[in-house]
Structure formats: structure tokens, C-alpha cells
Design an enzyme around this catalytic site. Structure first.
Site, PDB file in Angstrom:
ATOM      1  CD  GLU A  44      -3.225  -0.561   2.094  1.00 24.97           C
ATOM      2  OE1 GLU A  44      -4.340  -1.090   1.927  1.00 24.97           O
ATOM      3  OE2 GLU A  44      -2.955   0.178   3.055  1.00 24.97           O
ATOM      4  CG  HIS A  53       9.056 -29.555  -1.123  1.00 27.63           C
ATOM      5  ND1 HIS A  53       9.817 -30.635  -1.504  1.00 27.63           N
ATOM      6  CD2 HIS A  53       9.540 -29.159   0.090  1.00 27.63           C
ATOM      7  CE1 HIS A  53      10.711 -30.897  -0.565  1.00 27.63           C
ATOM      8  NE2 HIS A  53      10.567 -30.011   0.406  1.00 27.63           N
ATOM      9  CE  LYS A 105     -12.187   0.547   0.657  1.00 23.45           C
ATOM     10  NZ  LYS A 105     -11.784   1.332   1.840  1.00 23.45           N
TER      11      LYS A 105
END
Length: 422
Positions: free
Chosen positions: A278, A299, A411
Site C-alpha cells: 500500500e 516444494h 470501492k
């Protein structure tokens, strides 16, 4: 204790020739961050640890926590992102030291997660809820608080308000509403953004409820603050860290992997990803912060890191002193692992870590940070170290460390689809 030992492991000799010169060139950025720039004063409440984690504040957090603890109940923390990442990182890493349960909510919109929280609460005698939000317009904690209010009303009736602690920004609509309803209030610092709130009431109050030593956390943060602010030389570990990572970015590396061989760092890595993602990810700049939990991820991603597209470098986060031990014993089965008889899991894990560091550093420079042990004081130091480092790095990149306009973009569409806006 040694706060943070930082080093660059560079068997490939890609970074060594220009690194020290670049560190010296970046000293002015260190000076600006140590001083704290005037234009960012409304976001630097974390910069001096004692501002929100001084003795008087700590006493207030602990006193309120004691009111919850004496009921021998559990605490539900409703918050998302910076409102829970740091506290959750410490709680899950040091859970064996906790004597009160914390349940995390408000960080997802999944109905399954809501159902899981409510089922976890069934049968518990004393439930308290700490709702944390700087700007109480965020969807996830907002609707989760609705769920918890409804749940508490069914159990406690009109007395439900005595079981709610809100950490909101003072003098806002949500703060005044909380006072009107009679909820217990704690201030969300106006001069701290969520991702920088690790040493403030956002994290310290719930951890005090859990029974952890928040004074030690504050002490660790203050020790790191002093160490970084008073060292204006090229040996400053925060300056060296950000110089190395930005130099590697210029060399074409676009992904920083925070690597750890201790799974207790899992939640801390999530906090670290938010902090740098951010703060730095603006204007087409910044490294993509990711994490890997070795040896497990060796792995799954080890092949790509070793031989894939050359876009990553690694920062290893390591614990220096043995804090857990289990030795293998011969069980008279010819399973092919008898060469490990008598060896401690700690030493086996360290061997895997050192081998990975050696192998990967032959392909690209690896950064390594070592701490002595994992406890409250160390977490306080680590939080401050990375927050301070992030500030320096953002100045080097020419971006504002404290805004996050990109987070708001989705948003707008989401609220429109949900009918908040037409």
C-alpha cells in the site's frame, strides 16, 4: 538483545560493486525520515513510539484489558487490514503465551467465515467485541459489527453495550454514535494510518487482553527507534535494507519475497505485504511484496525461484537463538534417514535454511535479517524497523508513503453495485 542484523549475501557479485556507494548517496533520505517531514506530520503518530505507546497510554490499554480479562471471556476483534494485521501476527506467533482467546472477524465478506465465527462463539460465557476502524465506512468491519451486535443482543439483552469496545476516530459521526449508544471507546489515532498502527491501541489493547506483554512491545519499538534515528552512518540497517532492495529493483527485479523457515512468521508476513504494497505501489513504481514459508514452499515455488524468470529476489527473516527443540531417535526401522539420528529439528531446519540461502544467492543477491528470538520485544522492534524502512524507501522512489488512492478505486464500483450510490 541484537535488534536486527542485516546482511547482503551475494555469491553472484551482482550488487556488491555499487551497493556501498548507493548507501552513502541515500544518507540524505535517512536524515529526512529520522527528522520526520513537516508535510507528513498528520501521518507520523507512529514515528515517536511513546506518542501512542508511552507509559500513560499503556496503563490505559492494560486497565481496560483487565476489565475484559477478569470476566474470563474471549475477545472478538472486528477489523480488516491495518486494523488487525499486526495484532494478529503477534497473537498467532505467541499464542502459547496467551491466556485469553481472540477471535478475528470483519476481515472477509464470506458467509462461511461469518458462520464459522458464530459457531466458535456458541457456548462461550463472556464475549466482548472490539470494533476497530479509522474510517467506519469500510464494508467488511461495518457489516460484521452488525452481525456481532445482533449476536450480543440475543445473549445480553439491553446490557450488550457493556460488551462492546470501539476504536474509532474521535469527533467523527461513528464516534459520536458509539458514545450515544454507551459503548466503551478507545481513540483510533488521527495521525496514524492503519498499516502503521502496530504500536498503538489498534494492536496493543487486544494483545493486552490476550495476556501478552505490551510494555515489552513498546520497549522493543523504542529501542529500534533510538537505534535508527541516532545512526546517520552507512551502517544504519534500515538504510542498507531499502538501498539494497531499490537497487535490485533497478536491476530488473520486480518481486521481493519475504522468506522464512519459521511458520510463526506467517501472519507477520501478511502485515509486511500490506505495509509495503500500500505504501510503495503507486505511480507505476514499487516492488511486489510476496512471501514464502520454507521449507514447505521450496516444494512448490523453489523451482521457479531457482530457475524461472529472473524477476524475484529474497529477503530472509531468520531467528538466531534456539527456542524449541526436538531430537530424532533411532527407531530401528531402515527408512533411509538414519543419518539424522540424534540431530535436532532446529539444526535440520537451519541446515535447510543455510543451504537455500547459499543456492539462491548464486543466482541473485539475497538479503538476510536475523533476530535473536521471537517475543513481544522483538515484534515491537520489527514493526518499527519495517515502518521506518518503508518511509525511507518511499522517499527514494518519490511516492507518498501514507496515502492509498488505489485502494479506493474498487470501492466505488462495489458500492454502486450494492446500491449505496446511484
Amino acid at each position: 538483545m541484537s535488534l536486527v542484523d542485516f546482511s547482503v549475501i551475494d555469491d553472484s557479485s551482482l550488487i556488491t560493486p555499487s551497493f556501498e556507494e548507493r548507501v552513502k548517496n541515500n544518507l540524505p533520505f535517512l536524515a529526512r525520515v529520522a527528522e520526520g517531514e513537516e508535510k507528513y506530520q498528520d501521518s507520523l503518530g507512529w514515528h515517536t513510539v511513546s506518542e501512542w505507546a508511552g507509559e500513560e497510554w499503556l496503563e490505559r490499554y492494560i486497565s481496560l484489558a483487565d476489565k475484559v480479562r477478569r470476566h474470563d471471556g474471549c475477545l472478538v476483534v472486528v477489523g480488516i487490514g491495518g486494523s488487525n494485521q499486526a495484532a494478529r501476527a503477534v497473537y498467532e506467533a505467541l499464542e502459547e503465551k496467551c491466556d485469553r482467546e481472540i477471535i478475528w472477524a470483519g476481515n472477509t465478506i464470506s458467509p462461511h467465515s461469518v458462520d464459522k465465527v458464530l459457531k466458535t462463539l456458541d457456548g462461550k460465557k463472556n464475549i466482548f467485541v472490539n470494533v476497530i476502524a479509522k474510517n467506519f465506512q469500510t464494508l467488511e468491519p461495518g457489516i460484521s459489527f452488525r452481525v456481532m451486535r445482533d449476536y450480543l443482543r440475543k445473549i445480553y439483552g439491553a446490557g450488550y453495550k457493556d460488551h462492546i469496545i470501539v476504536t474509532f476516530t474521535e469527533d467523527t459521526y461513528s464516534w459520536r454514535l458509539a458514545e450515544e449508544k454507551g459503548y466503551i471507546t478507545l481513540p483510533f489515532p488521527q495521525n496514524i494510518g492503519g498499516r502503521f498502527s502496530s504500536l498503538s491501541p489498534i494492536s496493543l489493547f487486544p494483545l493486552a487482553v490476550a495476556g501478552l506483554d505490551i510494555s515489552a512491545m513498546a520497549r522493543g519499538g523504542e529501542m529500534m527507534e533510538k537505534a535508527l534515528k541516532e545512526n546517520f552512518s552507512p551502517s544504519n540497517p534500515a538504510l542498507r535494507y531499502v538501498t539494497a532492495r531499490n537497487l535490485l529493483c533497478e536491476m530488473g527485479k520486480s518481486v521481493e519475497l519475504l522468506c522464512y523457515f519459521e511458520p510463526r512468521f506467517f501472519r507477520f508476513a501478511k502485515w509486511w505485504k500490506q505495509l509495503f504494497g500500500e505504501s510503495e505501489g503507486k505511480d507505476g513504481k514499487g516492488l511486489l511484496p510476496m512471501d514464502v514459508c520454507y521449507s514447505e514452499d521450496l516444494h512448490s515455488l523453489g523451482q521457479f525461484v531457482q530457475d524461472g524468470k529472473a524477476v524475484v529476489f529474497e529477503t530472509f527473516l531468520s531467528i538466531g537463538k534456539k527456542d524449541y527443540s526436538y531430537c530424532l531417535h533411532d527407531d530401528d526401522v531402515a527408512d533411509g534417514f538414519s543419518y539424522l539420528d540424534g540431530k535436532d529439528f532446529w539444526d535440520i531446519n537451519k541446515a535447510a535454511e543455510n543451504a537455500t540461502l547459499a543456492a539462491h544467492s548464486r543466482r541473485f543477491p539475497c538479503l538476510k535479517m536475523e533476530i535473536d528470538s521471537l517475543d513481544e520485544e522483538t515484534f515491537g522492534s520489527l514493526f518499527y524497523f519495517f515502518q521506518f524502512s518503508c518511509y525511507i524507501s518511499c522517499l527514494i522512489n518519490g511516492v507518498n508513503p501514507f496515502d492509498q488512492e488505489g485502494v479506493e478505486s474498487y470501492k466505488k464500483d462495489m458500492f454502486r453495485l450494492l446500491g449505496k450510490w446511484k
